[in-house]
Scaffold this active site. Structure first.
Site, PDB file in Angstrom:
ATOM      1  N   SER A 217       0.764  -1.427  -0.173  1.00 36.05           N
ATOM      2  CA  SER A 217       0.001  -0.128   0.045  1.00 36.05           C
ATOM      3  C   SER A 217       0.859   1.307   0.021  1.00 36.05           C
ATOM      4  O   SER A 217       0.324   2.152  -0.237  1.00 36.05           O
ATOM      5  CB  SER A 217      -0.848  -0.052   1.223  1.00 36.05           C
ATOM      6  OG  SER A 217      -0.212   0.116   2.594  1.00 36.05           O
TER       7      SER A 217
ATOM      8  N   LYS B  95       1.379   4.085   7.520  1.00 32.97           N
ATOM      9  CA  LYS B  95       0.569   4.977   6.470  1.00 32.97           C
ATOM     10  C   LYS B  95       1.047   6.517   6.635  1.00 32.97           C
ATOM     11  O   LYS B  95       1.699   6.683   7.565  1.00 32.97           O
ATOM     12  CB  LYS B  95      -0.848   4.752   6.847  1.00 32.97           C
ATOM     13  CG  LYS B  95      -1.669   3.313   6.609  1.00 32.97           C
ATOM     14  CD  LYS B  95      -1.685   3.217   5.241  1.00 32.97           C
ATOM     15  CE  LYS B  95      -2.406   1.892   4.670  1.00 32.97           C
ATOM     16  NZ  LYS B  95      -1.506   0.706   5.140  1.00 32.97           N
TER      17      LYS B  95
END
Length: 238
Positions: free
Chosen positions: A158, A196
């Site tokens: 991701s 993230k």
């Protein structure tokens, strides 16, 4: 092999006792090592105890015994030839300690430090929170700078547009705060950890992927705890 912070704390304790005979408090140790909280000192002392460099003395407030010093320390030869352990007594009821002595520097010849690899973290769907020290890796000193650090192995894709690939090892500076745009280790609901990019959406926190295949996830501020921010990356080519 000690991490740089473990070595700094051990030498600070030893030198302080040699110079003044007065034990440093946990606040003084925290300030000398530029740590954000005393919990970091507790973790370093536990690690030094587990590695046989110090021993906690029972039934005595903050009393520590220095068993040995690192081989690279200038006084290591004295340690091997009849080193007498320094005993650090708790200061309850004693006069206030003087300001801390200057922080000891690591050996000049050290080009790298050991950083603990705490496990694997998802760059994708969050996985269980990481808590175990798997092993240590050697990291160039110039990569990490000051502060307390740990490493995590990446699982998932991701964050590929940020240059973070599956199988990479990321170096994290431990801390509980972040600025918008920082890549962070986020603990969600005290159960799941993920890597993230940190953003704010009004009063909420957004955890943003660097891959269009993944959606940005929005959480209330009470659900997310910052565990550190990215400061470096190591990639091995097979």
């Amino acid at each position: 092999m000690l991490t740089r912070k473990q070595q700094e704390l051990l030498l600070f304790i030893h030198e302080r006792m040699k110079e003044s005979g007065v034990p440093p408090s946990f606040d003084e140790m925290k300030d000398a090592l530029d740590l954000a909280s005393k919990s970091g000192i507790h973790r370093l002392i536990t690690a030094l105890e587990e590695r046989g460099f110090i021993r906690r003395l029972p039934n005595r407030a903050r009393a520590l015994e220095v068993i040995k010093l690192p081989e690279a320390y200038a006084g290591a030869s004295q340690v091997r030839r009849g080193f007498s352990p320094s005993v650090i007594e708790g200061s309850l009821g004693k006069p206030a300690a003087p300001p801390p002595a200057p922080k000891p520097a690591p050996p000049a010849e050290a080009a790298s430090v050991a950083v603990p690899v705490m496990g694997r973290i998802a760059a994708g769907v969050p996985i269980s929170a990481i808590q175990n020290n798997m092993h240590d890796i050697s990291v160039p000193v110039e990569m990490i700078g000051s502060g307390e650090h740990y490493a995590l192995e990446i699982k998932g894709d991701s964050m590929i547009e940020a240059g973070i690939l599956d199988g990479d090892t990321v170096i994290i500076r431990n801390g509980s705060t972040a600025s918008p745009g920082d890549i962070v280790v986020a603990l969600i609901d005290d159960e799941e950890a993920t890597l993230k990019r940190f953003r704010r959406k009004g009063a909420s926190i957004a955890l943003e992927a660097a891959n269009p295949a993944y959606e940005t996830r929005i959480f209330g501020p009470d659900r997310v705890k910052i565990q550190g921010r990215l400061v470096g990356l190591i990639r091995r080519y097979h």
